[in-house]
Every structure is written in structure tokens, then in C-alpha cells.
Design a protein around this motif. Structure first.
Motif, mmCIF file in Angstrom:
data_model
loop_
_atom_site.group_PDB
_atom_site.id
_atom_site.type_symbol
_atom_site.label_atom_id
_atom_site.label_comp_id
_atom_site.label_asym_id
_atom_site.label_seq_id
_atom_site.Cartn_x
_atom_site.Cartn_y
_atom_site.Cartn_z
ATOM 1 N N SER A 77 31.472 38.308 37.113
ATOM 2 C CA SER A 77 32.596 37.934 36.345
ATOM 3 C C SER A 77 33.451 37.010 36.919
ATOM 4 N N PHE A 79 32.164 33.408 37.280
ATOM 5 C CA PHE A 79 32.319 32.626 35.847
ATOM 6 C C PHE A 79 33.485 32.180 35.689
ATOM 7 N N ASN A 80 34.654 32.627 36.150
ATOM 8 C CA ASN A 80 35.840 32.326 35.764
ATOM 9 C C ASN A 80 36.559 31.201 36.824
ATOM 10 N N SER A 96 35.602 32.761 26.342
ATOM 11 C CA SER A 96 34.588 33.266 27.206
ATOM 12 C C SER A 96 35.204 33.655 28.682
ATOM 13 N N LYS A 97 36.063 33.093 29.056
ATOM 14 C CA LYS A 97 36.852 33.328 30.323
ATOM 15 C C LYS A 97 37.722 34.407 30.294
ATOM 16 N N ALA A 118 35.526 37.341 30.562
ATOM 17 C CA ALA A 118 35.000 37.451 31.879
ATOM 18 C C ALA A 118 36.306 38.423 32.738
ATOM 19 N N SER A 119 37.419 37.695 32.500
ATOM 20 C CA SER A 119 38.800 38.404 32.909
ATOM 21 C C SER A 119 38.749 39.717 32.810
ATOM 22 N N TYR A 130 36.568 42.052 35.337
ATOM 23 C CA TYR A 130 37.131 42.281 36.880
ATOM 24 C C TYR A 130 38.578 42.800 36.839
#
Length: 311
Positions: free
Chosen positions: A254, A257-258, A270-271, A274-275, A278
Motif C-alpha cells: 500500500s 502504491f501511494n 485509488s491513493k 491505499a492510504s 497503511y
């Protein structure tokens, strides 16, 4: 170059997760429950490690510090995010934004180095069991933890200092639910190439260094497990490493990806997702991952409960 007529902002506004009124109560309840589980799970694990003599080993020393970091970096984001759910204007001051970014960077960076230290600890425990307490002495363990915090402090100082050189002309809306580098770069009115370069270099260095240390440790673990003559010993070694690997995979996938992709290559939504993994879910999942399948933790918890029942 920034517009000479622009007025420097003293505060930002978060876009948050959603503007749909029907979803806000659901998300608030969900994230409040997640944050409460994070606090209860990690504080419970720290307490159990402190009061249980059988858990006074290097492995649980690292695990206790991991739980402390999970509480800290989750607490830099979740309380503020929860307060913003019912608010019409999700405003944060410039100083508050930098403070949140600073402490979040400290704790998140320290966590990835601590995960690498825990991989080394597992390697020594499996490959050199007779020398484990000598190699992983209290001084060595303390140095590894202190080094993790130092890496976090240095990383946070670099990025926070670099942000001070940027100008922001308001009013500005940060398309996120907390202050982070990439969303701030988007709304800056001055050139952010230096900031983006620093983030790519430092985040890349921290990620690649810790991943290399973890992969090296696990390569040695695989060799050591392959040499074990006992099937029970191999199962125990694999069970011990499974929890650590699960925590690493969730966090690193994750985070990578960010941070390790250009701002335009992925959608903001999407970000954000991902945030969430984590910053909110990982701190909640870690105590579960490390305790649900851990016989030593279960035994220590049972002993603790029995003692409390008799007093």
C-alpha cells in the motif's frame, strides 16, 4: 514562479472521503470502531508484554515497540479525521498541517525500519538459536529501535523543511483526509520538483534499504529451515515468520502504491484507498496478526487472566 498578487494561505481545507450525507455516519462508525480496536489491541499487547516475564525476549521487545508506533502514527491521523466527518468545513492550519505531516513521517518511517529489525531478529532466532540471547542482547535491541526512530526523525526533518520553501495561494483544498506530501505538492503555487525529487529519493531509499534487509534475512531463514531435520521445527519456524511477512506485505504494497508513482499515474481516489490501508487498517491488524496464532501470547494472556481472577 508564484503569482506576485497571491495571498499566502494560513490554513487548508480537506476534501475528506465523501460528500454523500448517507455515507458519512457509516464511515464515521466504521473508522471510529477501527481506531478503538487499534488502541485496545496495541495497548493490550504492550501491557501483556510488560507484565508477562515469559514475553521479556527480544522478539516481544520489538513487538511492543511496533505496537507503540502503531498507536502513535494512527493517532496522528484518525482523531483529526473523525472530527472532520460531521464538520461542514474541514479546516486545518498551516502549522497544524506541517505538524501532522512531521509526526506521521517520523512514526511511519520508524515502523518500516523496525519491521526490518524484526526480520533480522527472526533470522538470528532460527539460524542461531543457541547464540540468540548473546547476538540479540539488550544493547543491540535498543540500538536497532533507536536507529529506527532516528531514521524517522531525519526523514521527517528533510520533508517538512522542504515544504517550508513552498508557497500556497488560497483558498486551497487538499484532496485527501490528512496532510501528506503528494496532495500538498498538487496545490502548491511554486515549483515542487525539488520536493518530489526528495520524496522519491528518500522514500525510495528507505523502502529499498529495508526491503533488501528483509529479503536478505528471509533468504538466510529459508536456507536454515531447509537444513532442519525436524518437520516440527520447520513448521514452528514458518509459523513464526508468517505473521511478520503478512504485516510487511500489507504495509509495503500500500505504501509503495501511494508514494513511488508519479502523481498523474493513479487516480486520487485509488491513493486514498491505499492510504487507508497503511494509516488506519495496518495499525489495527498488527496486534491481531501477531497474537491470534501466537501460542506464547495466548499462554501469557491466559496466565494474566487467571492471576486477575484470583486477586
Amino acid at each position: 514562479m508564484a503569482d506576485e498578487n497571491c495571498t499566502e494561505v494560513t490554513q487548508f481545507t480537506f476534501s475528506g472521503f465523501t460528500e454523500h450525507p448517507q455515507l458519512k455516519p457509516v464511515l464515521f462508525a466504521l473508522f471510529l470502531g477501527t481506531y478503538m480496536l487499534t488502541l485496545v489491541g496495541n495497548l493490550g499487547l504492550i501491557t501483556l508484554i510488560r507484565v508477562s516475564p515469559q514475553l521479556h525476549t527480544p522478539m516481544y521487545f520489538f513487538l511492543g515497540n511496533l505496537s507503540f508506533l502503531d498507536i502513535c502514527y494512527s493517532s496522528t491521523i484518525s482523531p483529526r479525521m473523525l472530527l472532520d466527518f460531521p464538520a461542514k468545513n474541514k479546516v486545518i492550519s498551516f502549522a497544524g498541517c506541517l505538524t501532522q505531516l512531521y509526526f506521521y513521517t517520523v512514526f511511519a518511517t520508524a515502523e518500516i525500519y523496525l519491521l526490518a529489525a524484526m526480520a533480522h531478529d527472526r533470522y538470528v532466532a532460527i539460524s542461531k538459536p543457541l547464540l540468540y540471547k548473546v547476538v540479540m542482547s539488550p544493547g543491540v535491541c535498543t540500538s536497532l529501535v533507536a536507529g529506527s526512530y532516528l531514521a524517522g526523525l531525519l526523514n521527517a526533518i528533510v520533508h517538512t523543511s522542504a515544504l517550508l520553501r513552498l508557497s500556497f495561494c488560497g483558498p486551497l483544498v487538499i484532496d485527501n483526509f490528512y496532510c501528506d506530501g503528494p496532495p500538498l505538492f498538487v496545490v502548491a503555487s511554486t515549483n515542487t520538483r525539488l520536493n518530489e525529487g526528495l520524496m522519491f529519493v528518500f522514500v525510495g531509499f528507505n523502502m529499498m534499504t529495508t526491503i533488501l534487509l528483509i529479503l536478505t534475512s528471509y533468504a538466510c531463514i529459508v536456507v536454515a529451515v531447509g537444513r532442519m531435520g525436524s518437520a516440527a521445527g520447520r513448521r514452528k519456524a514458518c509459523s513464526t515468520c508468517a505473521s511478520h511477512l503478512a504485516a510487511i506485505i500489507i504495509f509495503y504494497v500500500s505504501a509503495t502504491f501511494n508514494y513511488m508513482q508519479p502523481s498523474s499515474s493513479n487516480s486520487v481516489e485509488s491513493k486514498k484507498i491505499a492510504s487507508i490501508f497503511y494509516t488506519i487498517l495496518v495499525p489495527m491488524l498488527n496486534p491481531m496478526i501477531y497474537s491470534l496464532r501466537n501460542k506464547e501470547v495466548k499462554h501469557a494472556f491466559s496466565s494474566f487472566v487467571r492471576k486477575k481472577m484470583y486477586f
